[in-house]
Structure formats: structure tokens, C-alpha cells
Design an enzyme around this catalytic site. Structure first.
Site, PDB file in Angstrom:
ATOM      1  N   CYS A   1       7.212  -9.308   2.818  1.00  0.00           N
ATOM      2  CA  CYS A   1       6.187  -9.899   1.956  1.00  0.00           C
ATOM      3  C   CYS A   1       6.743 -10.831   0.884  1.00  0.00           C
ATOM      4  CB  CYS A   1       5.382  -8.794   1.277  1.00  0.00           C
ATOM      5  SG  CYS A   1       4.968  -7.432   2.371  1.00  0.00           S
TER       6      CYS A   1
ATOM      7  N   HIS B   1       1.727  -9.575  -7.395  1.00  0.00           N
ATOM      8  CA  HIS B   1       1.849  -9.241  -5.973  1.00  0.00           C
ATOM      9  C   HIS B   1       0.552  -8.589  -5.499  1.00  0.00           C
ATOM     10  CE1 HIS B   1       3.851  -8.558  -2.228  1.00  0.00           C
ATOM     11  NE2 HIS B   1       3.734  -7.238  -2.316  1.00  0.00           N
TER      12      HIS B   1
ATOM     13  N   HIS C   1      -3.432 -10.449   2.503  1.00  0.00           N
ATOM     14  CA  HIS C   1      -1.978 -10.409   2.482  1.00  0.00           C
ATOM     15  C   HIS C   1      -1.465 -11.113   3.728  1.00  0.00           C
ATOM     16  CE1 HIS C   1       2.027  -9.500   1.693  1.00  0.00           C
ATOM     17  NE2 HIS C   1       1.946  -8.228   1.328  1.00  0.00           N
TER      18      HIS C   1
END
Length: 402
Positions: A162, A294, A331
Site C-alpha cells: 500500500c 492513510h 484503497h
């Protein structure tokens, strides 16, 4: 940070839109692109949601080149093309050996992998499609971008789940700082909305059944999406010499590792990355106007990130603008922080803090101002972008108004 590195073009596509301007407009409205997945091959995954790109923008990429690409590579090339156009570049200017690319990717070419599994295991095919290997390798997107624009300088992939796009941007900036390149295309791309990837994430028990609600007390997990984001990075001197319009400056970079657990987050690693970024940029905590968190929407990640932000920023954490745009574009794994780079650059350019969408309830363990549901006007000179990956791999970037 020794040697100034600036951004002169951005490009992107995701569920919110197929160009950076459209993505930004929808971010500012707080509209989420998360919903049922339309891909008919995924119908058996009842209840799984995501953020899809419904229709790709028109392009003139040859059928021959398309045959060598998995979807994540195509998305990277399309985003890179838009960034190049905004920067006023074609790839033919100057010395191609001084122009490179770095593309982050989280899960690489799973579309091609699954097509071959179906052919070999279900349909009785005797061999894999001949270009499978070059399609699925993690560096394929970087290679395709370099071929599309004739870039012969430093070209490589970055893969850290990520945090891949932030790592790619950081490494690209380093090439310029070290004198190895004058210009770098940098960002990330991923296309994880395929059966095997979704089943793998489902097994972790962290996929949300409704939508992504970062920092909200009723959050239920992460939602996956596909997309790509790319930026043209240049040395300040090179951009000035050619009269380029400068969108923002990469003011600082902070990298760290948790060295703790392959999936469970820890506050120490993110805290170290944010501190390192501020130090590299020679910034105080009061200098930061906006932090793109995040903010994945899982209980553990959001609590750990909130704690890390408080440790670093102390009282400033409560007055600083914060939001998670994953609540809108989902995401996108290796592309996530590239899309968040677009949010940071445009927030600086337009003085707007994009919201955290889908927010319902205050969580006492996530008690910072995360700009719930509605964008706000605010002067932004410095924006930070957090990217914290599985395995405890952390990359934080600071962007500055120029």
C-alpha cells in the site's frame, strides 16, 4: 532535502474519474465511487464491493502494444500520458538518457494470471499465453511507460504493497537529487478487482460490506479499488529553464519500517516516517496545513495512525486539517498514494481540503478533525501524504507550495 524537485504535471484515473481534474472535482464534492462490482466474472462474490473504472478514456495505444499489457500497466501508461501532456512534454525533448520512470505496484498482473489459470485448469489449455510472464511482472508498468515515451534513463518498479506509489515517487526524486536524471515520471498503478485478490483480502476478514468509513466509529473495514496516478518530477533548475508551470514541490521524504508484524500495524513506524519527512523538509509541526491520512477504514489501522499523528504533532494534531480520500476512491493498493498525491497537489493549488466521506459517528480513539463529509476552504502551503503498508513499510511525502 538537497536539490529542489518539483512537480510539473499530474495524471490519474480511478473510480472517481478518468483524468486528474475529474478525480479532484469529485473528491471536493465528497462523492464516493464505491459500489457493487459490475465485472460479470465476479458475480459469484456476492456482496463484495469496490471502486471500478467503468470506461477507460480514449487512447491511440496500438493493438500490438495492448497485447503485451495487463490492466495495471495500461492504467499506468494512461495516467503517465496525461501527466506528460500537462507538463508540456512528449519524451522527445533533450537527452532521453536523463529522463526515467518509477512506477509502484502492489499486486501486479493478476488479470493475466487468472486468465491463464482458467485456460489451463478449467478449459484444458496445454500452455500459457505466450506473453504472460512479461505481462505479470511487477516492473511491467514501468517498462511500458518507458517504451511509450522513449525514456532511457533510470526506469524501475517499486513494490511495497500500500506504500508502493509513495516509495516510487521518493525513489524517483532521489534519482534527480543524485544527478542521475533531470526528469522522472513517478507514481503507482494497480488493478486488484479480480477474483483471487478479492478472495485473499476477504480471507483477512477486513473487507467492508457497505462502504469505506475511515475514522468513523461504525467503520467496518477496507474497500479495494483500481486506478493509477502519475506525476512528472523535475529538478527545479530544469523546469525553470524550459519555462514549465510548477504545480508543487516535493519538500521532504520520510521512510521507515515497523519491524513488528506482517499484517498488524504499529505506531512507532509511521511516527518515525512522519518525523523523518518533517526533518528532511526542514519543517516544524506547525508548518503543516493538511495531512492526507492513510485512513483505510479498519479499526486497528485508523486507531494506530491517529495515535502516531498525535505523537508527532502533539497539540497541532487537533488544529491541522486531516482527511482520508480512500473513503471516495477506495484503497487502490499500489496506486493509492499516487491518487493521494493528486489530492495533496490540488489542495495546495486550490486551497481546498477534500473530505473524509461516509463519516457517521465520532470514535473517541480517532478524535482528530478528519474533515467529515464536506470539503473546506483553507490556505494550504504544506501538505503531507501518509502511506503505511502491510509488512510495516512506511513512506511519507511532504508537498510545498511554490
Amino acid at each position: 532535502m538537497d536539490g529542489r524537485v518539483v512537480i510539473t504535471g499530474i495524471g490519474g484515473l480511478c473510480g472517481l474519474g478518468t483524468d486528474a481534474a475529474s478525480i479532484w472535482r469529485r473528491m471536493c464534492t465528497g462523492v464516493s465511487a464505491i459500489g457493487p462490482i459490475a465485472n460479470p466474472q465476479l458475480r459469484e462474490l456476492a456482496g463484495v464491493i469496490g471502486s471500478e473504472i467503468k470506461t477507460l478514456p480514449k487512447h491511440d495505444i496500438s493493438r500490438r502494444q495492448l497485447a503485451t499489457m495487463d490492466r495495471f500497466s495500461l492504467l499506468a501508461v494512461l495516467a503517465a500520458r496525461e501527466a506528460m501532456q500537462q507538463a508540456g512534454l512528449s519524451g522527445e525533448e533533450g537527452n532521453p538518457h536523463r529522463f526515467g520512470a518509477a512506477v509502484g505496484v502492489g499486486v501486479c498482473g493478476w488479470e493475466a494470471i487468472e486468465e491463464n489459470y482458467r485456460a489451463l485448469l478449467l478449459s484444458g489449455a496445454k500452455r500459457a499465453e505466450v506473453l504472460t510472464a512479461p505481462k505479470v511482472m511487477p516492473c511491467a508498468a514501468a517498462g511500458q511507460v518507458s517504451m511509450q515515451f522513449g525514456l532511457r534513463g533510470p526506469v524501475f518498479g517499486a513494490t511495497s504493497a500500500c506504500a508502493s506509489a509513495n516509495h516510487a515517487i521518493a525513489l524517483a526524486a532521489d534519482q534527480i537529487r543524485l544527478g542521475r536524471a533531470d526528469i522522472m515520471l513517478a507514481g503507482g498503478s494497480d488493478a486488484p478487482l479480480v477474483w483471487g485478490v478479492l478472495k485473499s483480502w476477504e480471507a483477512l476478514r477486513i473487507l467492508a460490506p457497505d462502504t469505506c468509513r475511515p475514522f468513523s466509529a461504525d467503520r467496518k473495514g477496507v474497500v479495494l479499488g483500481e486506478g493509477a496516478g502519475m506525476a512528472v518530477l523535475e529538478s527545479y533548475e530544469h523546469a525553470s529553464r524550459r519555462g514549465a508551470s510548477i504545480l508543487a514541490e516535493i519538500a521532504g521524504i520520510g521512510l521507515s519500517a515497523d519491524a513488528f508484524d506482517i499484517v498488524a500495524p504499529a505506531a512507532e513506524g509511521p511516527e518515525a516516517a512522519m518525523r523523518a519527512c518533517l526533518k528532511d523538509a526542514r519543517l516544524n509541526v506547525d508548518d503543516v496545513d493538511y495531512l492526507n491520512a492513510h485512513g483505510t477504514g479498519t479499526k486497528a489501522n485508523d486507531e494506530v495512525e491517529t495515535a502516531a499523528i498525535k505523537h508527532v504533532f502533539s497539540k497541532r494534531a487537533y488544529s491541522m486539517a486531516i482527511s482520508s480520500t480512500k473513503s471516495m476512491h477506495a484503497h487502490c493498493l499500489g496506486a493509492a498514494s499516487a491518487l493521494e498525491m493528486i489530492a495533496c497537489v490540488m489542495a495546495i493549488r486550490e486551497g481546498i481540503v477534500p473530505p473524509t466521506a461516509n463519516y457517521n459517528e465520532r470514535d473517541p480513539n480517532c478524535d482528530l478533525d478528519v474533515t467529515p463529509n464536506v470539503a473546506r476552504e483553507r490556505k494550504i502551503r504544506i501538505a503531507l501524504s501518509n502511506a503505511f503498508a502491510m509488512g510495516g513499510l512506511n513512506a511519507v511525502l511532504a508537498f510545498r507550495e511554490v
